[in-house]
Design a protein around this motif. Structure first.
Motif, PDB file in Angstrom:
ATOM      1  N   SER A 225       0.832  -1.209   0.000  1.00 16.03           N
ATOM      2  CA  SER A 225       0.000   0.000   0.000  1.00 16.03           C
ATOM      3  C   SER A 225       0.864   1.256   0.000  1.00 16.03           C
ATOM      4  CB  SER A 225      -0.919  -0.007   1.229  1.00 16.03           C
ATOM      5  OG  SER A 225      -1.757  -1.140   1.233  1.00 16.03           O
ATOM      6  N   LYS A 241      -1.539   0.866  -9.306  1.00 15.73           N
ATOM      7  CA  LYS A 241      -2.739   0.056  -9.070  1.00 15.73           C
ATOM      8  C   LYS A 241      -2.445  -1.420  -8.782  1.00 15.73           C
ATOM      9  CE  LYS A 241      -7.246  -0.029  -8.777  1.00 15.73           C
ATOM     10  NZ  LYS A 241      -7.438  -1.381  -8.266  1.00 15.73           N
ATOM     11  N   LEU A 244      -1.699  -2.016  -5.129  1.00 13.52           N
ATOM     12  CA  LEU A 244      -2.887  -1.974  -4.275  1.00 13.52           C
ATOM     13  C   LEU A 244      -3.661  -3.282  -4.362  1.00 13.52           C
ATOM     14  CD1 LEU A 244      -4.124   1.650  -5.019  1.00 13.52           C
ATOM     15  CD2 LEU A 244      -3.278   0.811  -2.827  1.00 13.52           C
ATOM     16  N   TYR A 263      -4.166   0.283   3.515  1.00 14.75           N
ATOM     17  CA  TYR A 263      -4.691  -0.030   2.187  1.00 14.75           C
ATOM     18  C   TYR A 263      -5.763   0.979   1.765  1.00 14.75           C
ATOM     19  CZ  TYR A 263      -7.691  -2.114  -1.354  1.00 14.75           C
ATOM     20  OH  TYR A 263      -8.455  -2.305  -2.466  1.00 14.75           O
ATOM     21  N   TYR A 264      -6.725   1.216   2.640  1.00 16.96           N
ATOM     22  CA  TYR A 264      -7.806   2.147   2.306  1.00 16.96           C
ATOM     23  C   TYR A 264      -7.262   3.558   2.053  1.00 16.96           C
ATOM     24  CZ  TYR A 264     -11.462  -1.229   3.535  1.00 16.96           C
ATOM     25  OH  TYR A 264     -12.289  -2.320   3.571  1.00 16.96           O
ATOM     26  N   ASN A 267      -5.600   3.569  -1.331  1.00 18.89           N
ATOM     27  CA  ASN A 267      -6.621   3.450  -2.372  1.00 18.89           C
ATOM     28  C   ASN A 267      -7.373   4.772  -2.551  1.00 18.89           C
ATOM     29  OD1 ASN A 267      -7.415   1.447  -4.206  1.00 18.89           O
ATOM     30  ND2 ASN A 267      -9.334   1.105  -3.145  1.00 18.89           N
ATOM     31  N   TRP A 270      -5.288   7.214  -4.424  1.00 16.04           N
ATOM     32  CA  TRP A 270      -5.229   6.863  -5.845  1.00 16.04           C
ATOM     33  C   TRP A 270      -6.488   7.356  -6.574  1.00 16.04           C
ATOM     34  CZ3 TRP A 270      -7.868   3.787  -9.396  1.00 16.04           C
ATOM     35  CH2 TRP A 270      -7.178   3.466 -10.571  1.00 16.04           C
ATOM     36  N   ASN A 283     -13.343   5.278   0.390  1.00 17.28           N
ATOM     37  CA  ASN A 283     -12.144   4.655   0.957  1.00 17.28           C
ATOM     38  C   ASN A 283     -11.608   5.428   2.161  1.00 17.28           C
ATOM     39  OD1 ASN A 283     -10.852   2.227  -0.742  1.00 17.28           O
ATOM     40  ND2 ASN A 283     -12.004   3.564  -2.125  1.00 17.28           N
TER      41      ASN A 283
END
Length: 676
Positions: A225, A241, A244, A263-264, A267, A270, A283
Motif C-alpha cells: 500500500s 494500481k 494496491l 490499504y484504504y 486506495n 489513488w 475509501n
C-alpha cells in the motif's frame, strides 16, 4: 485552495506503526498463550542448569518477556545481566554480545535510551567467535536496534546512515534474505515520511520484488500500500494500481486492523488523483472506521486531511467544515505541540470559514495563524500563503477584534467546565472498571488454583509411572552395554584373531608355492578382518576405553563428517575421572543425535559442544538444517529420540529441543555426573 497533509513527527508515526503491528494483528494475539507457555517451560528448565547452558536459557527468558510486551520488562534486564556475568566468566563472546543486546532492548522498551545505547555499544564491540551466519545475524540485529533508538530520538539522518552502512552489510554477509527485506522496508518508510518518494519506491521494490520468499503476512500488505502511495504521489497511477491489488489479495485472510487502514488510505489517494472523488471518499471513510476500531488517532488526522481535500475540491463546504474542526479537536486531544502541524490546521480553518462566509470566525483563525507564524519565523523570512498575512494585517485594524476576543474567552470558560465534568465522569468509570477487574481476577485465580492442583496430582501419578519405566530401561541399558562389550571382545579377540591367523597362513603359502590364485583370497580375508574390527568398534568404541570420552567423541565427529556436512566439536573441562558407564552413556547420546541430524536434517554444518563443570555435564548439538515441528515429532518419535530421552533420564538430566523450519535445530541436554 490550501490542502496540507499532517506533518506529525516521524518518531511518533514510527512508534505507533510498531505498536499497531504488534497489538492489532491476529498473529501477535495468537502468539501470547504460546509465549506464556514457553516462559513457564524455560523457568522450570532454569532450575536444573548451571554455567553457559543456564546463560542461554536466561537469554531466552529475557527475549520472552520482551516479545510479550506486557509492560513488565524489568525481568528482562535482570535475566540478561545474570547471563552476561555467566558468559563473561566463560569468555563466550557470542553469549556476551547477545546478553547486552537483550539488556539494551529492554532499556529501550522502557524509554531509557542512554542506558540502551550504552548496552548496545558494548554488544557491538564484543569480539564474537562463531559461525559466519550467526555472528553477522547478531551484529546486524544489534546495529538495527541502535538505528531504532536514533529514530525514536528524531535523529533520522543517523538512523538511516546506520541502516545503509551497518545493518544491511551484516545481513547480506549472513545471507539473511528476510532481514534484508525488513531493513529495506524501514529505509523506504523513512524516505516516505520525508516525502522523498523516488528513494522510497526504490527501497520498497527492493523489499517486495527482490525478496523471493512467501509474502502472506499482513505487514507485506502495508508495504504494498505504501509503495502504491509513493507511485501515486509521483503521478504514476497505472503502475501503482497492481500494488494496491496485491495488498488487497493478502488482506483477504485478515480481519480489519492496521494494515487495512493503510490499504484504504492508499486506495483513497489513488482515486483522488484520478479525479474519482466519490470513490476516494468511500475509501477515506473505510480507513477512518478501521482507525476508530483500533484506536489509532494519529493516523486518523492524516486520513481526515485527505477527506477534507476531496470535499473542499468538490466545493462541498458544508461537509468539509465539520471535518476541519474534527482535525482541530483531535489534534488538541493528542496534545500535539508541533507548530507546523498546528499552523496547517489554522490555515484550513481560516479557509473553510472564509468559504462559508463566516468572516468573524475566519479572522479569529487568522489571528491564531499569525501569532504562531511570528513565533516560528524569528528571521526576516516570513510565512506567506496566498496573501493571508497581508489580509490579516488589514483586518486587525477593525474594531470587531476586541469583541471576538471576549467571545473566545467566554467559550473557553464553557469548554473548561465541560472538560472538568468529563474528567470526573472518566475517573468514576475507571474506578468501576478496576473493581470489576479485581472481582473477575480473584474468581479466575481460584478456578486456576483448583485446576493446577488436579494437574499436579496427575503429574505425580505420571512421574511415579515414569520412574518405574526408567528403572526398567536403565537395567536394560546396562545389560545391552555389557552384552555389547562382551560381543566386541569376542569378535575382536576371538574371531578377529582367527581370521588374522588364516590370512597370515595363506600369505605364507602364497610366498612358498608362488601361487598367484591365492592373492585374491588373501585380499578378501584382509577386507573381512577390517569389517570385523569396524563392527567391533561400533559395538564398543575402542577409543572410549583407551583414551576417554573427549577423544572418542572427537573421533566420532571426524568419522561421520562428509563433504556435504561439516561437524565442529568443542569440549571444555571434560574430566577423565568419569565412570565408564557415564562416558558410554554420553557417547551414545551424541552418537544418536548426530545420526538423526545426518539422516533427516540435510544440514551443511553441525556444532557439537560438551562442557563440564564439576558434577554438571552439558551437551549441545546444533545444526542449520531443515528443522521440524517439535511437538508433533516428539509425539510420533521412534526409538532414536526415545533412547536419547531415557539415557538422559538415566543420568538424572533434562533435554530441551528448539527447532524452526528452514532455520535448524538445537538440542540442549544437561546431565548430572560423578566427578569423583
Amino acid at each position: 485552495m490550501f490542502s496540507p497533509k499532517a506533518t506529525f513527527s516521524v518518531t511518533v508515526n514510527f512508534l505507533m506503526l510498531a505498536l499497531s503491528l504488534f497489538l492489532c494483528t491476529d498473529d501477535a494475539v495468537a502468539q501470547v498463550p504460546i509465549l506464556i507457555k514457553r516462559r513457564d517451560s524455560l523457568t522450570s528448565l532454569l532450575k536444573t542448569q548451571t554455567d553457559t547452558s543456564r546463560g542461554f536459557t536466561l537469554l531466552r527468558l529475557s527475549d520472552n518477556y520482551l516479545r510479550l510486551n506486557d509492560g513488565h520488562n524489568e525481568p528482562a534486564i535482570k535475566y540478561s545481566t545474570e547471563a552476561y556475568q555467566i558468559f563473561s566468566k566463560a569468555k563466550n563472546g557470542y553469549g556476551m554480545a547477545w546478553a547486552k543486546f537483550e539488556e539494551g532492548t529492554a532499556y529501550m522498551s522502557l524509554r531509557k535510551f542512554p542506558l540502551a545505547l550504552s548496552a548496545l555499544n558494548i554488544a557491538k564491540d564484543t569480539p564474537i567467535s562463531d559461525t559466519i551466519k550467526r555472528k553477522n545475524e547478531l551484529l546486524g540485529t544489534i546495529w538495527n536496534q541502535i538505528a531504532t533508538i536514533y529514530d525514536d530520538q528524531g535523529n533520522m539522518v543517523q538512523s538511516t546512515d546506520i541502516l545503509i552502512k551497518k545493518v544491511l552489510p551484516f545481513y547480506e554477509a549472513a545471507k539473511d534474505e528476510r532481514n534484508i527485506a525488513f531493513t529495506n522496508a524501514s529505509l523506504a518508510t523513512t524516505f516516505l515520511n520525508f516525502k522523498q518518494y523516488e528513494k522510497a519506491v526504490y527501497y520498497y521494490k527492493k523489499e517486495l520484488i527482490d525478496y523471493k520468499g512467501p509474502k502472506t503476512e499482513s505487514y507485506f500488505a502495508i508495504d504494498y500500500s505504501r509503495l502504491a502511495l509513493c507511485l501515486t504521489e509521483q503521478s504514476k497511477l497505472k503502475e501503482a494500481k497492481p500494488y494496491l491489488d496485491s495488498a488487497l489479495k493478502i488482506l483477504q485472510a485478515y480481519p480489519k486492523s492496521y494494515p487495512w487502514l493503510k490499504y484504504y488510505y492508499g486506495n483513497a489517494n489513488w482515486y483522488q488523483k484520478q479525479g474519482q472523488h466519490d470513490q476516494a471518499l468511500v475509501n477515506y471513510n473505510e480507513a477512518l472506521a478501521v482507525a476508530k476500531q483500533i484506536g489509532d488517532q494519529y493516523n486518523s488526522i492524516n486520513i481526515l486531511f485527505g477527506k477534507y481535500d476531496v470535499l473542499y475540491s468538490q466545493k462541498n463546504y458544508t461537509a468539509a467544515k465539520p471535518v476541519a474542526y474534527q482535525i482541530y479537536n483531535l489534534n488538541r486531544q493528542l496534545k500535539d505541540t508541533i507548530k507546523l502541524d498546528r499552523i496547517g490546521i489554522y490555515k484550513i480553518l481560516y479557509e473553510i470559514e472564509k468559504a462559508t462566509g463566516n468572516n468573524t470566525a475566519a479572522l479569529n483563525w487568522m489571528e491564531h495563524y499569525s501569532a504562531l507564524a511570528d513565533s516560528i519565523n524569528k528571521t526576516d523570512e516570513k510565512l506567506k500563503f496566498n496573501g493571508l498575512e497581508e489580509k490579516y494585517q488589514a483586518a486587525k485594524k477593525e474594531k470587531d477584534i476586541l469583541k471576538l476576543q471576549n467571545q473566545a474567552k467566554e467559550q473557553q470558560l464553557s469548554l473548561n467546565k465541560n472538560r472538568l465534568f468529563l474528567v470526573l465522569l472518566l475517573g468514576a468509570l475507571i474506578i468501576l472498571t478496576l473493581l470489576l477487574l479485581t472481582y473477575f481476577t480473584i474468581a479466575k485465580n481460584r478456578k486456576r488454583a483448583a485446576e493446577q492442583n488436579e494437574i499436579l496430582h496427575q503429574q505425580q501419578l505420571k512421574q511415579k509411572e515414569s520412574e518405574q519405566q526408567l528403572l526398567t530401561f536403565n537395567a536394560m541399558l546396562e545389560g545391552q552395554e555389557k552384552e555389547r562389550t562382551r560381543l566386541s571382545r569376542d569378535l575382536h579377540d576371538g574371531l578377529g584373531g582367527t581370521l588374522a591367523g588364516i590370512k597370515l597362513h595363506l600369505q605364507s603359502q602364497a610366498n612358498q608355492t608362488q601361487q598367484p590364485g591365492l592373492q585374491p583370497i588373501i585380499e578378501q580375508m584382509a577386507d573381512a578382518v577390517k569389517e570385523l574390527r569396524r563392527i567391533a568398534h561400533n559395538t564398543m568404541p575402542e577409543n572410549l576405553l583407551r583414551f576417554g570420552l573427549e577423544a572418542a567423541v572427537s573421533d566420532l565427529c571426524e568419522n561421520l563428517q562428509t563433504p556435504a556436512t561439516v561437524i565442529n566439536f568443542y569440549a571444555t573441562n571434560l574430566s577423565k575421572h568419569l565412570s565408564q558407564q557415564e562416558q558410554l552413556t554420553i557417547y551414545r547420546i551424541i552418537q544418536e543425535l548426530l545420526g538423526n541430524a545426518l539422516k533427516y536434517a540435510n544440514a551443511s554444518e553441525i556444532l557439537v559442544q560438551c562442557i563440564q563443570s564439576e558434577n554438571h555435564f552439558s551437551i549441545t548439538v546444533e545444526d542449520n538444517g531443515n528443522g521440524f515441528d517439535v511437538d508433533t515429532t516428539m509425539d510420533k518419535s521412534g526409538m532414536g529420540l526415545f533412547n536419547v530421552q531415557n539415557r538422559t533420564r538415566y543420568l538424572q538430566g533434562t533435554m530441551d529441543i528448539q527447532s524452526s523450519k528452514e532455520v535448524g535445530t538445537t538440542v540442549n541436554i544437561d546431565l548430572k555426573v560423578n566427578n569423583g
